[in-house]
Scaffold this motif. Sequence first.
Motif, short mmCIF file in Angstrom:
data_model
loop_
_atom_site.label_atom_id
_atom_site.label_comp_id
_atom_site.label_asym_id
_atom_site.label_seq_id
_atom_site.Cartn_x
_atom_site.Cartn_y
_atom_site.Cartn_z
N SER A 45 0.85 -1.19 0.00
CA SER A 45 0.00 0.00 0.00
C SER A 45 0.89 1.24 0.00
CB SER A 45 -0.92 0.01 1.23
OG SER A 45 -0.15 0.14 2.41
N SER A 46 0.29 2.36 -0.28
CA SER A 46 0.98 3.65 -0.20
C SER A 46 -0.08 4.71 0.00
CB SER A 46 1.81 3.91 -1.46
OG SER A 46 0.97 4.04 -2.58
N HIS A 47 0.33 5.95 -0.07
CA HIS A 47 -0.59 7.07 0.14
C HIS A 47 -0.68 7.90 -1.14
CE1 HIS A 47 -0.81 6.36 4.48
NE2 HIS A 47 0.46 6.05 4.39
N ASP A 48 -1.67 8.76 -1.16
CA ASP A 48 -1.83 9.68 -2.29
C ASP A 48 -0.86 10.85 -2.14
OD1 ASP A 48 -3.86 8.33 -3.67
OD2 ASP A 48 -5.41 9.18 -2.37
N PRO A 49 -0.57 11.55 -3.24
CA PRO A 49 0.36 12.68 -3.17
C PRO A 49 -0.04 13.72 -2.12
CG PRO A 49 -0.11 12.16 -5.47
CD PRO A 49 -1.03 11.31 -4.62
N ALA A 50 -1.33 13.97 -1.97
CA ALA A 50 -1.78 14.97 -0.98
C ALA A 50 -1.38 14.58 0.44
CB ALA A 50 -3.30 15.15 -1.08
N ASP A 51 -1.35 13.29 0.74
CA ASP A 51 -0.94 12.85 2.07
C ASP A 51 0.54 13.16 2.31
OD1 ASP A 51 -3.49 11.77 2.71
OD2 ASP A 51 -2.98 9.94 1.61
N TYR A 52 1.38 12.86 1.31
CA TYR A 52 2.80 13.16 1.46
C TYR A 52 3.03 14.66 1.55
CZ TYR A 52 3.54 8.25 0.44
OH TYR A 52 3.51 6.88 0.49
N LEU A 53 2.28 15.44 0.78
CA LEU A 53 2.37 16.89 0.84
C LEU A 53 2.04 17.38 2.25
CD1 LEU A 53 2.61 19.70 -0.60
CD2 LEU A 53 0.14 19.51 -0.99
N ARG A 54 0.94 16.92 2.80
CA ARG A 54 0.49 17.35 4.14
C ARG A 54 1.51 16.99 5.22
NH1 ARG A 54 -1.52 14.23 7.58
NH2 ARG A 54 -2.22 12.68 6.07
N VAL A 55 1.95 15.74 5.23
CA VAL A 55 2.83 15.27 6.30
C VAL A 55 4.21 15.91 6.22
CG1 VAL A 55 4.01 13.22 7.19
CG2 VAL A 55 1.59 13.11 6.62
N LEU A 56 4.75 16.01 5.01
CA LEU A 56 6.08 16.59 4.87
C LEU A 56 6.08 18.10 5.08
CD1 LEU A 56 7.26 14.38 1.89
CD2 LEU A 56 8.16 14.33 4.23
N THR A 57 4.99 18.77 4.70
CA THR A 57 4.87 20.20 4.98
C THR A 57 4.81 20.43 6.49
OG1 THR A 57 3.78 20.61 2.86
CG2 THR A 57 3.47 22.27 4.58
N ALA A 58 4.04 19.60 7.19
CA ALA A 58 3.95 19.70 8.65
C ALA A 58 5.30 19.46 9.32
CB ALA A 58 2.90 18.72 9.18
N ALA A 59 6.19 18.75 8.65
CA ALA A 59 7.52 18.48 9.19
C ALA A 59 8.50 19.61 8.87
CB ALA A 59 8.05 17.16 8.65
N GLY A 60 7.99 20.69 8.28
CA GLY A 60 8.83 21.85 8.03
C GLY A 60 9.51 21.87 6.69
N CYS A 61 8.95 21.20 5.72
CA CYS A 61 9.56 21.14 4.40
C CYS A 61 8.72 21.87 3.36
CB CYS A 61 9.71 19.68 3.95
SG CYS A 61 10.85 18.74 4.99
N VAL A 62 9.39 22.31 2.30
CA VAL A 62 8.73 22.78 1.09
C VAL A 62 8.61 21.54 0.21
CG1 VAL A 62 8.89 24.27 -0.92
CG2 VAL A 62 9.71 25.07 1.31
N VAL A 63 7.41 21.26 -0.28
CA VAL A 63 7.15 19.96 -0.90
C VAL A 63 6.56 20.11 -2.29
CG1 VAL A 63 5.89 17.78 -0.64
CG2 VAL A 63 6.72 18.98 1.40
N ASP A 64 7.06 19.30 -3.20
CA ASP A 64 6.41 19.06 -4.49
C ASP A 64 5.95 17.62 -4.45
OD1 ASP A 64 6.97 21.56 -5.77
OD2 ASP A 64 9.04 20.90 -6.03
N ALA A 65 4.69 17.37 -4.74
CA ALA A 65 4.16 16.00 -4.75
C ALA A 65 3.26 15.86 -5.96
CB ALA A 65 3.37 15.72 -3.47
N TRP A 66 3.36 14.72 -6.63
CA TRP A 66 2.57 14.49 -7.84
C TRP A 66 2.46 13.00 -8.11
CZ3 TRP A 66 7.66 15.74 -7.71
CH2 TRP A 66 8.54 14.98 -8.49
#
Length: 154
Positions: A45-66
């Motif tokens: 399983s994995s997650h959708d790009p929006a999930d990675y965007l949300r979690v990594l942004t909350a960790a203090g990162c600038v994120v590109d997800a697609w």
Amino acid sequence: MRPGEGGVLALTVPGNFDEPSHTLRRELADRPRYAAHLDGIAAPSSHDPADYLRVLTAAGCVVDAWETTYLHVLDPAGTDPDPVFTWVSATGARPTLQALPEGLREEFTVEFRDALRRAYPRSEAGVVLPFRRVFAVARRRDGDDGAGAHTVRA
């Protein structure tokens, strides 16, 4: 997981778990004669790009997800009667196949091959297997000293 100062985290994961190559395996595995042997077997399983965007942004990162979907053309020469089964039996379906006892494994394989042939018919190009992939690139924000860093578990 969090990139260090000036660091970058890049990831790519399969995102095709709602495709017939996976759903058909799960449906067969849920049948009573197989399910007793497959309880607790890992399923990819994995997650959708929006999930990675949300979690990594909350960790203090600038994120590109697609995401993108590749069209893998399997067996253009027409020599493999079950090219999708050949593909998935070496990847996502492998834990299921390995967990089944001899005899049941062969029954499962026959049913799974038949279902996959119906779901992925041969075309003039070969057998087309759509393969969705999810990507994310996270860069630590400039001047972020790491205070309040989160552990990322996506």
